[in-house]
Design a protein around this motif. Structure first.
Motif, PDB file in Angstrom:
ATOM      1  N   THR A 231     126.210  25.569 -15.067  1.00 29.16           N
ATOM      2  CA  THR A 231     125.911  24.305 -14.398  1.00 29.16           C
ATOM      3  C   THR A 231     126.739  24.267 -13.114  1.00 29.16           C
ATOM      4  OG1 THR A 231     125.495  23.119 -16.461  1.00 29.16           O
ATOM      5  CG2 THR A 231     126.059  21.797 -14.523  1.00 29.16           C
ATOM      6  N   VAL A 232     126.067  24.062 -11.975  1.00 24.34           N
ATOM      7  CA  VAL A 232     126.737  24.055 -10.678  1.00 24.34           C
ATOM      8  C   VAL A 232     126.343  22.777  -9.949  1.00 24.34           C
ATOM      9  CG1 VAL A 232     127.049  25.264  -8.492  1.00 24.34           C
ATOM     10  CG2 VAL A 232     126.655  26.575 -10.587  1.00 24.34           C
ATOM     11  N   PHE A 233     127.316  22.141  -9.314  1.00 26.18           N
ATOM     12  CA  PHE A 233     127.062  20.909  -8.547  1.00 26.18           C
ATOM     13  C   PHE A 233     127.636  21.051  -7.152  1.00 26.18           C
ATOM     14  CE2 PHE A 233     128.499  16.714  -7.027  1.00 26.18           C
ATOM     15  CZ  PHE A 233     127.284  16.044  -7.020  1.00 26.18           C
ATOM     16  N   VAL A 234     126.885  20.587  -6.163  1.00 22.36           N
ATOM     17  CA  VAL A 234     127.362  20.525  -4.781  1.00 22.36           C
ATOM     18  C   VAL A 234     127.136  19.105  -4.276  1.00 22.36           C
ATOM     19  CG1 VAL A 234     126.972  21.309  -2.413  1.00 22.36           C
ATOM     20  CG2 VAL A 234     126.990  22.955  -4.282  1.00 22.36           C
ATOM     21  N   PRO A 235     128.193  18.433  -3.789  1.00 21.70           N
ATOM     22  CA  PRO A 235     128.028  17.058  -3.300  1.00 21.70           C
ATOM     23  C   PRO A 235     127.237  17.019  -1.999  1.00 21.70           C
ATOM     24  CG  PRO A 235     130.241  17.847  -2.859  1.00 21.70           C
ATOM     25  CD  PRO A 235     129.591  18.899  -3.695  1.00 21.70           C
ATOM     26  N   ALA A 275     126.583  31.917 -11.165  1.00 16.89           N
ATOM     27  CA  ALA A 275     126.995  30.621 -10.620  1.00 16.89           C
ATOM     28  C   ALA A 275     127.301  30.698  -9.134  1.00 16.89           C
ATOM     29  CB  ALA A 275     128.206  30.092 -11.393  1.00 16.89           C
ATOM     30  N   ASP A 276     127.864  31.812  -8.675  1.00 13.93           N
ATOM     31  CA  ASP A 276     128.192  31.929  -7.251  1.00 13.93           C
ATOM     32  C   ASP A 276     126.935  31.881  -6.390  1.00 13.93           C
ATOM     33  OD1 ASP A 276     130.870  32.097  -7.838  1.00 13.93           O
ATOM     34  OD2 ASP A 276     130.966  34.288  -7.699  1.00 13.93           O
ATOM     35  N   THR A 277     125.874  32.556  -6.827  1.00 15.81           N
ATOM     36  CA  THR A 277     124.626  32.542  -6.064  1.00 15.81           C
ATOM     37  C   THR A 277     123.991  31.160  -6.083  1.00 15.81           C
ATOM     38  OG1 THR A 277     124.270  34.870  -6.627  1.00 15.81           O
ATOM     39  CG2 THR A 277     122.381  33.653  -5.782  1.00 15.81           C
ATOM     40  N   LEU A 278     124.056  30.495  -7.221  1.00 17.68           N
ATOM     41  CA  LEU A 278     123.548  29.124  -7.292  1.00 17.68           C
ATOM     42  C   LEU A 278     124.313  28.209  -6.348  1.00 17.68           C
ATOM     43  CD1 LEU A 278     123.096  28.814 -11.158  1.00 17.68           C
ATOM     44  CD2 LEU A 278     121.274  29.038  -9.450  1.00 17.68           C
ATOM     45  N   GLN A 279     125.609  28.428  -6.234  1.00 20.34           N
ATOM     46  CA  GLN A 279     126.443  27.632  -5.317  1.00 20.34           C
ATOM     47  C   GLN A 279     125.988  27.848  -3.878  1.00 20.34           C
ATOM     48  OE1 GLN A 279     129.337  25.919  -6.497  1.00 20.34           O
ATOM     49  NE2 GLN A 279     130.000  25.127  -4.517  1.00 20.34           N
ATOM     50  N   VAL A 280     125.718  29.090  -3.512  1.00 14.39           N
ATOM     51  CA  VAL A 280     125.250  29.404  -2.161  1.00 14.39           C
ATOM     52  C   VAL A 280     123.923  28.704  -1.885  1.00 14.39           C
ATOM     53  CG1 VAL A 280     124.399  31.258  -0.675  1.00 14.39           C
ATOM     54  CG2 VAL A 280     126.494  31.588  -2.009  1.00 14.39           C
ATOM     55  N   ALA A 281     122.998  28.774  -2.855  1.00 14.20           N
ATOM     56  CA  ALA A 281     121.674  28.167  -2.669  1.00 14.20           C
ATOM     57  C   ALA A 281     121.771  26.650  -2.554  1.00 14.20           C
ATOM     58  CB  ALA A 281     120.760  28.559  -3.829  1.00 14.20           C
ATOM     59  N   LEU A 282     122.548  26.039  -3.436  1.00 14.34           N
ATOM     60  CA  LEU A 282     122.722  24.591  -3.384  1.00 14.34           C
ATOM     61  C   LEU A 282     123.370  24.143  -2.072  1.00 14.34           C
ATOM     62  CD1 LEU A 282     124.009  23.612  -6.941  1.00 14.34           C
ATOM     63  CD2 LEU A 282     121.862  22.887  -5.894  1.00 14.34           C
ATOM     64  N   THR A 283     124.361  24.899  -1.636  1.00 14.82           N
ATOM     65  CA  THR A 283     125.093  24.527  -0.424  1.00 14.82           C
ATOM     66  C   THR A 283     124.167  24.493   0.781  1.00 14.82           C
ATOM     67  OG1 THR A 283     127.166  25.406  -1.295  1.00 14.82           O
ATOM     68  CG2 THR A 283     127.003  25.160   1.096  1.00 14.82           C
ATOM     69  N   LEU A 284     123.313  25.506   0.926  1.00 15.38           N
ATOM     70  CA  LEU A 284     122.380  25.497   2.056  1.00 15.38           C
ATOM     71  C   LEU A 284     121.347  24.396   1.881  1.00 15.38           C
ATOM     72  CD1 LEU A 284     121.495  26.680   4.715  1.00 15.38           C
ATOM     73  CD2 LEU A 284     120.133  28.373   3.470  1.00 15.38           C
ATOM     74  N   GLY A 285     120.844  24.212   0.664  1.00 13.45           N
ATOM     75  CA  GLY A 285     119.874  23.155   0.431  1.00 13.45           C
ATOM     76  C   GLY A 285     120.413  21.783   0.793  1.00 13.45           C
ATOM     77  N   VAL A 286     121.614  21.492   0.352  1.00 13.18           N
ATOM     78  CA  VAL A 286     122.241  20.195   0.636  1.00 13.18           C
ATOM     79  C   VAL A 286     122.526  20.052   2.127  1.00 13.18           C
ATOM     80  CG1 VAL A 286     124.404  18.923   0.327  1.00 13.18           C
ATOM     81  CG2 VAL A 286     123.181  19.803  -1.660  1.00 13.18           C
TER      82      VAL A 286
END
Length: 307
Positions: A231-235, A275-286
């Protein structure tokens, strides 16, 4: 190439004339169209499949696709009119009145769906094109046909007022989720589909139906990514919100662009995504969604805007 498959339309955005009279200005839009535009501006190879009209609004749509580096050679052209969506804004939140009967985008059949070239690595579906007949059957048939060989992503972008038969629509989404590799929902869409509850618990329930990754956006809070392992969250980024038109669509483009850049848009990579790749994807999306909400209408950033 990422192929975006779904509606294109003209958003009639509220404006005021020089004489202080209310008016509407035409802007190219549509949930899936917006995602294609955002991907093209981010420099990701992207194509678009939809029904486009020969009318003047269809010309606006084609010109906008071309100007944002989106390949529209697979679109289906007809003399039917273009779908129009009149937008009203309340505290920056958009609501829509659609004019979609017998339009070029809506009146597609499964037989209209093109053969896809080999360079298509992933296909994205969603929006109102999955809510209305006959085009909903056409896009479902394309997704079912291609899901075994290519990565598929769906964002239903649910608009309850547009759904004619809720049972049919829910059954369609269940079938499409089962063949999807990636599902993205807003928290509002998640609760509409699955009922109220804990977001993580509901997302895990969706994962059990077939997808490898579930993304959930939560507006001004940020966004989650869920797999059966992580589970990964990016504000969300702070922004002066003008309106939210196109925010979720642009988030989808950011996620897909990041996964493409990371070499993860294949089924084996997604099934083992970390999780690291999910973090990258979420960060760009946000990040890209945060830029869009600070602009009027769906106006996704170009890659140089992120420098």
């Amino acid at each position: 190439m990422i192929l975006c498959c779904g509606e294109s339309l003209i958003d009639m955005l509220p404006r005021v004339t020089g004489d202080d009279e209310p008016a509407f200005a035409p802007h190219a839009g549509g949930a899936v169209f917006n995602t294609a535009i955002a991907l093209g501006r981010l420099g990701t190879p992207v194509g678009f499949v939809s029904g486009l009209s020969n009318d003047m609004f269809g010309d606006i749509l084609r010109d906008t696709l071309g100007a944002s580096n989106v390949d529209h050679s697979l679109t289906i052209t007809s003399d039917r009119p273009t779908t129009l969506a009149f937008v009203t804004l309340t505290n920056g939140q958009a609501s829509y009145a659609f004019y979609d009967e017998n339009t070029a985008g809506r009146m597609l059949s499964p037989e209209d769906m093109p053969a896809l070239p080999d360079q298509v690595e992933a296909a994205f579906f969603g929006g109102i094109s999955l809510m209305v007949e006959p085009c909903a059957k056409a896009y479902e048939s394309l997704m079912a046909r291609e899901s075994a060989a290519r990565v598929t992503m769906i964002d239903p972008n649910i608009r309850p007022s547009f759904i004619k038969d809720e049972t049919v629509y829910r059954e369609r989404l269940a079938r499409l989720f089962a063949v999807s590799d990636i599902v993205k929902l807003s928290d509002e869409d998640l609760f509409w589909l699955e009922g109220e509850g804990d977001i993580e618990t509901l997302a895990q329930g969706l994962l059990a139906k077939g997808p490898s990754v579930v993304f959930i956006t939560e507006g001004a809070k940020g966004a989650h990514a869920f797999t059966t392992r992580d589970t990964v969250f990016v504000p969300a980024q702070k922004a002066e919100v003008v309106d939210t038109v196109g925010a979720g669509d642009t988030f989808n483009a950011g996620v897909l662009a990041a996964l493409h850049a990371e070499g993860k848009l294949n089924k084996s990579a997604l099934s083992a995504i970390d999780a690291d790749t999910l973090q990258v994807a979420l960060t760009l999306g946000v990040r890209v969604a945060g830029i869009v909400v600070a602009r009027a209408g769906a106006n996704p950033p170009w890659a140089q805007d992120l420098a």
